[in-house]
Design an enzyme around this catalytic site. Structure first.
Site, PDB file in Angstrom:
ATOM      1  N   THR C 517       0.773  -0.639   0.007  1.00 58.50           N
ATOM      2  CA  THR C 517       0.271  -0.043  -0.303  1.00 58.50           C
ATOM      3  C   THR C 517       0.682   0.997  -0.082  1.00 58.50           C
ATOM      4  O   THR C 517       0.313   1.999   0.477  1.00 58.50           O
ATOM      5  CB  THR C 517      -0.810  -0.176   1.269  1.00 58.50           C
ATOM      6  OG1 THR C 517      -1.563  -1.362   1.293  1.00 58.50           O
ATOM      7  CG2 THR C 517      -1.559   0.813   0.703  1.00 58.50           C
ATOM      8  N   HIS C 518       2.216   1.683  -0.830  1.00 57.00           N
ATOM      9  CA  HIS C 518       3.227   2.296  -1.525  1.00 57.00           C
ATOM     10  C   HIS C 518       2.698   3.215  -2.038  1.00 57.00           C
ATOM     11  O   HIS C 518       3.154   3.299  -3.287  1.00 57.00           O
ATOM     12  CB  HIS C 518       3.986   2.049  -0.958  1.00 57.00           C
ATOM     13  CG  HIS C 518       4.435   1.128   0.104  1.00 57.00           C
ATOM     14  ND1 HIS C 518       5.455   0.228  -0.050  1.00 57.00           N
ATOM     15  CD2 HIS C 518       3.423   1.007   1.208  1.00 57.00           C
ATOM     16  CE1 HIS C 518       5.740  -0.124   1.337  1.00 57.00           C
ATOM     17  NE2 HIS C 518       4.282   0.311   2.247  1.00 57.00           N
ATOM     18  N   ASN C 519       1.206   3.523  -2.479  1.00 55.28           N
ATOM     19  CA  ASN C 519       0.927   4.706  -3.211  1.00 55.28           C
ATOM     20  C   ASN C 519       0.924   5.630  -3.367  1.00 55.28           C
ATOM     21  O   ASN C 519       1.334   6.230  -2.459  1.00 55.28           O
ATOM     22  CB  ASN C 519      -0.459   4.216  -3.351  1.00 55.28           C
ATOM     23  CG  ASN C 519      -1.536   2.848  -3.462  1.00 55.28           C
ATOM     24  OD1 ASN C 519      -1.531   2.428  -2.561  1.00 55.28           O
ATOM     25  ND2 ASN C 519      -1.924   2.493  -4.365  1.00 55.28           N
TER      26      ASN C 519
END
Lengths: 230, 450, 589
Positions: C517-519
């Protein structure tokens, strides 16, 4: 909403227990799930035919033979029935608005307009129809070898199901494994048998004193969220 | 015969006169113990600080009620005593009171000639200085919002509704005069003593009670001062003598406990947690240290240095303690995680070890020690059982703002399991307290709120 | 007609890490602050309490702690010629919901980028020349330097509470730490966590090959800890339910352990839950924001919250979405490479080596999210880009973080996925596998961008945001390099079997499996308003009273988990607001 006992109000005089007003509160009965055998279970979602299918299919996906419990011993069909009757089945958390393109490639994710409950409802008769074409029998009437062949074909996409049903096998398989390994409170993993089989301690979730015990197999059996022990 | 009757008659008259005098002659109220000028003003904030030190809120504010507007029911074996409205409302509060009247309530337990039930701890407050009492009066009169709240009258059963009876009670209860007698010590110890004996009213819980339910030991020098008490069947720890928990705590740890409800060893719960939340957290570092120093040197022990700042903010890291010699056997048993371990140990691993660890030492300032813990080892196991069933919490405080909560296990464990688990912790790591029965657990469970 | 609330000095959108940091730091200034959180209130007890939280199905598989796509999601396509389809059930990335945000369910890995990563374009230009930058890669420098941010990295380290060992203290390399990291002014506030068996095997193998292993930096407490706000953590017990779960133990660093109860004590701070911000409202001349409009889910009505200062602290995807629907910054057009809002979306390029050891007992359920030993020998500042043919790098980590049986059942390649053979295999291999993960940088490209979808809408009738994203050759080449090098280490450890999972050149983005979840990106920082949405103080170029927090500010994604940089930038931004902006509200650049 606090989980702690609201402390008693300041009472100034000591008395051995006489001071407190007792109201008639319900007794905190200790509840753990009462055991239910598969043949007595009354499905909340599946019809009788669907239930028979799911029993037969999951029994092939995780068979009873050999070491360790199978899907039936662990009540996987109960788990699936309960999931489909609940929020997962109705895709309550998912974005289900159209337009839909169920022909989209699998790496685009869930794109069928059907929610999981509808998927089972439509895919089971469609798959049975394919079995009929192939063997002139419904899935539940096939031999176990034939059932394995049928499931293999379904997995490979060879059962020519409507595109909106193409995600059925992977969903069924995922749900089966979920039911096998989830906490027993969800209806499967009956008696924590699957956890005991692989050596997973369940909901104990506390191992500080074991971190430095390198290359030693952890010996203690599992505990469930509701406190059942194995 | 006639002579006998006459003597009898005189005696009757004398008794009646004495009774009437007892009932109707006004009580002598104590004069101020300091001479202050008529225009004397307390420093800004002093009155509020005294209110906090005395914890007036605890009794004089009802649940969900306006501050200090009274109406909280205080249970007693004799009936419910309703706390009064001490906001300056002229109709339903103390808006019309003079300073003399206020002092009489605080020191003599008398209001307009009527005696207060000693639910109001005037037994302790009477040691407060005139300047503190006057500052408190000024605060209540000027800085508190007047609230119109007619508190219902306290109606105890006969004969306890006869307030003049309290006059006799006071003769028995109030030993000695109300002068504060400073100990033979330094300024810090004396300040600590002053707070502990007076506004802090610690003896109201931490001293035992006499047969007449008076505090048995309200000041240093009394044999049973802070020797341990009981509150609704729950034991209140002794602060003096062998076996008192605080004997093993440093002065700094005690000060931190008072100010935040938590230290390396223990977390306050129940009534003490409330005392921290409403009162003690508001005291300044100097006063918390003074109280801690006094409590640690009451019986002539040497004064121990403590950091000026109580429970200083971080960053600081303190490792969880390892098992000591007394705790080795239990730690080893738990660590082995053998499927054959006794049920009590198994239950501990499944429910408690996550936070309190196999050492029984918990983690500093956040998970209390179970080894040697006063509440765990209390004669009455009800508080321990209650915490297992219902959990517990310590409120946010200014120095340690985290609201720390332990969840309860009423849904996960039945009475047999709680009894086995409680018995285990009371005998593990060198602990030595009696086992707990399922019947005892059942009793606590049925009197717990939903 | 929306209900109108009383005006506040500051409105904060979203009460996760950056919202909590903004709240507690700005409260010191005596400002009247309100934070608006779309989700529910959350505390360790009861929301994350033991044993209820230890439920792999509910939180690990059904994702109950996460944002539900039914309330908000995106549409995704790999390139401009595909029709974007809704991300309907979640997989690849898992935004959060509720007070605490993603800070509740993350793994705790808390890094600082390398100084070279913060000026990556200049670094490339200096060492190899700009000609090695591929066509279509929007490689940029951040408009701040590592040295400027260092005090704020440190501040966040202390507030969050992290365990580890410094490798570079004020320029001096420290034994046992990461020798390739940027300099630190202080050591970690807590010592490293103890090591599990698998990580010691990896550590030994790395040392034997001349690499430089060090403990993974984690927002996981190894001791009891008190932070500068007086907030507390307890030592982690390796429960093995870290990512996707709230921590029941007060051990995983989160807004709950680090900030919130202290923040709740501030009389000038309030927050409202079930309050989803729909738009930032603008003054008629467009130069400032006047406040925000939100939907009060309890009263089921729209509300206008006027404020002098607007801070956007929602998750990266939601921040960009909000900027797009509010018209802040010119929307990015990949065809012309003009416009700024939605530009430079990036992600993470990861791979893994699974190793099978018949005779080893790994107890995989004994772990935590930041468990393990790392090496940075293949990180950005160690790679010769010119020679290797890519720009980027990765850190490696080996250490079990969970053994949850539904999600973490590693079986040899070609094991049937069902039937008797499967059942036999799970018994044979559960507890006998370990892995090495490579976690790599991801550059920004014209091809990867965010805008508004033309078809699909959210429950409030706003268009969903559309994500156009696919893997690009540069990062895939980097990934293949990691496959080769990590495979070597795997071999050296002599497992009975190995299984490698590394996307190859040509791989298409698959939204189903979880891939971090590294947008990042979408409202990037820049030196000029033509290049980004915010300036070096994360202040919107368009509206001087709007500041935007989070990974949307990243010009490209670093090789590390983003939270360390997100937290540091938050403290940096608030510091600028307190010292430069408040006394004279204006554009600071």
């Amino acid at each position: 909403m606090s989980d702690s006992l609201p402390p008693s109000r300041r009472s100034f005089l000591i008395a051995s227990g006489a001071g407190m007003a007792l109201s008639s509160l319900p007794f905190y009965a200790h509840s753990k799930e009462a055991p239910v055998s598969l043949d007595q279970y009354e499905p909340g979602y599946f019809t009788a035919d669907e239930w028979r299918f799911v029993m037969a299919a999951t029994a092939r996906l995780i068979p009873s033979e050999g070491d360790g419990p199978g899907a039936l011993e662990t009540h996987v069909p109960v788990f699936i029935d309960r999931q489909l009757a609940g929020e997962y089945g109705s895709a309550k958390d998912w974005y289900m608005a159209g337009p839909h393109d169920p022909t989209a490639s699998p790496d685009r994710g869930w794109q069928t307009p059907l929610n999981p409950a509808q998927l089972y409802r439509k895919a089971i008769p469609a798959f049975n129809a394919w079995c009929q074409l192939r063997w002139s029998k419904d899935f539940t009437e096939l031999s176990t070898e034939q059932q394995d062949q049928a499931l293999t074909a379904l997995q490979k996409g060879e059962a020519e199901l409507n595109p909106e049903l193409s995600v059925f096998f992977s969903t069924l398989l995922s749900n089966t494994k979920e039911g096998y390994f989830a906490d027993p409170m969800h209806g499967g993993n009956y008696g924590m048998q699957a956890w005991s089989y692989i050596g997973f301690p369940g909901a104990r979730a506390s191992y500080m004193e074991w971190v430095d015990q390198h290359n030693v197999k952890y010996p203690l059996g599992p505990v469930s969220i509701k406190g059942e022990r194995a | 015969m006639k002579k006998a009757l006459r003597i009898l008659g005189v005696l009757v008259v004398l008794v009646v006169l004495a009774a009437l005098a007892f009932i109707y002659v006004p009580v002598q109220t104590t004069p101020p113990n300091e001479q202050l000028a008529a225009d004397w003003q307390p420093e800004t904030g002093r009155g509020e600080y005294v209110m906090r030190a005395g914890d007036c809120m605890a009794c004089h504010t009802a649940d969900g009620g306006s501050p200090l507007a009274g109406g909280r029911g205080i249970d007693s074996p004799l009936g419910t005593i309703w706390s009064s409205n001490i906001t300056p409302d002229k109709e339903t509060g103390i808006g019309n009171w003079t300073l003399d009247q206020f002092r009489a309530a605080m020191v003599d337990g008398v209001v307009n000639g009527k005696h207060l039930y000693p639910a109001m701890p005037y037994e302790n407050y009477r040691f407060m200085s005139e300047s503190d009492i006057r500052a408190l009066y000024a605060y209540l009169m000027n800085d508190v919002k007047p609230v119109n709240n007619a508190v219902q009258a306290t109606e105890l059963a006969f004969p306890f509704n006869l307030r003049f009876g309290l006059r006799a009670w006071n003769w028995l209860a109030l030993s000695g005069d109300s002068t504060f007698k400073p100990m033979d010590g330094d300024e810090q110890q004396i300040r600590g003593q002053y707070l502990v004996e007076g506004a802090g009213h610690c003896a109201a819980c931490h001293s035992p009670r006499t047969t007449f339910m008076a505090q048995d030991g309200t000041r240093l020098g009394d044999a049973n001062f802070l020797a341990g008490g009981e509150l609704e069947g729950w034991s209140v720890p002794a602060l003096r003598g062998p076996g008192a928990s605080i004997e093993k705590w440093s002065t700094a740890e005690l000060a931190a406990y008072l100010g935040t409800g938590r230290n390396v060893h223990a977390i306050a719960n129940g009534e003490m947690a409330l005392a921290v939340e409403h009162s003690l957290q508001y005291l300044n570092d100097k006063d918390l240290n003074a109280m801690a120093v006094f409590l640690k040197t009451m019986d002539g022990q040497a004064v121990q240095e403590a950091p000026k700042q109580v429970a200083a903010p971080g960053p600081h890291a303190t490792p969880a303690a390892r098992a000591d010699e007394a705790g080795q056997a239990t730690a080893k048993l738990l660590t082995a995680a053998s499927p054959d371990m006794p049920l009590g140990a198994r239950l501990y691993l499944d429910n408690c070890a996550g936070c309190h660890f196999v050492t029984g030492k918990g983690a500093p300032e956040i998970f209390p020690e179970l080894q040697g813990n006063a509440m765990v080892l209390g004669k009455d196991p009800s508080p321990l059982v209650s915490v297992i069933l219902n959990g517990t919490a310590i409120a946010s405080t200014s120095r340690r703002p985290m609201h720390l909560v332990m969840q309860g296990y009423a849904d996960r464990l039945n009475d047999d399991e709680v009894a086995t688990l409680a018995s285990f912790v009371r005998s593990a790591w060198g602990n030595n307290a009696a086992a707990v029965t399922p019947a005892q657990v059942s009793q606590v469970r049925s009197s717990s709120p939903q | 007609m929306a209900r109108i609330e009383k005006k506040k000095d500051v409105v904060i959108v979203g009460l996760g890490w950056t919202g909590a940091i903004a709240g507690i730091e700005l409260a010191e200034e005596g400002l009247e602050i309100v934070a608006l959180e779309r989700g529910r209130d959350q505390n360790t007890v009861p929301e994350f309490k033991y044993p209820n939280q230890i439920d792999e199905l509910t939180y690990g598989v059904r994702l109950k702690n996460m944002q539900h796509p039914s309330q908000q999601t995106v549409t995704i396509r790999r390139n401009d010629s595909e029709t974007a389809l809704p991300y309907r059930s979640m997989g690849s990335f898992l935004p959060a919901n509720g007070v605490g945000g993603a800070g509740v369910h993350w793994n705790g890995l808390l890094w600082r980028p390398q100084p070279e990563e913060i000026q990556l374009r200049s670094y490339v230009k200096e060492k190899w020349g700009e000609s090695i930058i591929p066509e279509g890669m929007n490689l940029m420098d951040y408009p701040v330097t590592y040295d400027e941010l260092e005090p704020f990295f440190t501040r966040f380290d202390l507030v969050a509470g992290i365990s580890g060992k410094a490798g570079n203290l004020n320029g001096k390399i420290q034994e046992g730490g990461n020798p390739f990291e940027g300099w630190r002014s202080q050591d970690y506030p807590m010592p490293p966590m103890p090591r599990t068996y698998d990580s010691t095997k990896f550590e030994a193998a790395c040392k034997a090959m001349g690499y430089h292993p060090f403990p993974a930096p984690g927002g996981i407490a190894s001791t009891a800890y008190v932070n500068p706000y007086g907030m507390q953590m307890a030592p982690c017990n390796f429960c093995g339910f870290c990512e996707r779960f709230g921590c029941y133990q007060y051990s995983k660093s989160s807004p709950q352990t680090a900030i919130l109860d202290a923040l709740r004590r501030k009389p000038n701070f309030t927050y409202r839950t079930h309050a989803e911000v729909l738009r930032v409202e603008s003054s008629p001349d467009g130069k400032t924001a006047t406040g925000v409009t939100y939907f009060d889910a309890v009263k089921q009505e729209e509300v206008f919250q006027p404020a002098d200062l607007v801070i956007l602290s929602a998750y990266q995807l939601n921040n960009v979405h909000l900027l797009l629907v509010s018209g802040i910054g010119k929307p990015y057009d990949p065809a012309t490479n003009e416009g700024v809002t939605g530009k430079n979306y990036a992600y993470q390029m990861n791979g893994g080596v699974n190793m099978f050891f018949k005779d080893a007992n790994f107890n995989p359920f004994i772990g935590h999210g930041s468990n393990g030993i790392c090496i940075d020998d293949f990180s950005v500042n160690q790679n010769d880009f010119g020679k290797l043919g890519f720009i980027g790098g990765a850190y490696w980590r080996s250490g079990t973080f969970n053994g949850q049986p539904i999600r973490s059942m590693i079986l040899p390649t070609d094991t049937p996925t069902w039937g008797a053979a499967w059942k036999k295999s799970i018994k044979e291999w559960y507890g006998h596998t370990m892995s090495i993960g490579t976690h790599g940088s991801h550059m920004s490209y014209r091809a990867n961008h965010l805008d508004l979808d033309p078809t699909y809408k959210d429950p409030h009738g706003r268009p969903l945001m559309r994500m156009t994203f696919n893997w690009q050759e540069n990062d895939l080449k980097m990934n293949q390099y990691m496959k080769r090098k990590a495979g070597e280490v795997g071999h050296a450890m002599k497992p009975d079997m190995m299984r490698l999972g590394f996307k190859d050149v040509g791989a298409q983005y698959d939204v189903r499996p979880y891939q971090t979840t590294h947008n990042t990106g979408g409202h990037i920082m820049s030196d000029s308003p033509l290049e980004g949405v915010v300036n070096r103080y994360c202040q919107a170029w368009d509206k001087h009273n709007v500041f935007v927090m989070g990974a949307g500010n990243f010009v490209q994604n670093t090789q590390y988990n983003p939270t360390g940089m997100v937290g540091a930038l938050a403290f940096w931004t608030i510091h600028a607001i307190r010292t430069l902006y408040l006394r004279n509200p204006r554009a600071l650049v």
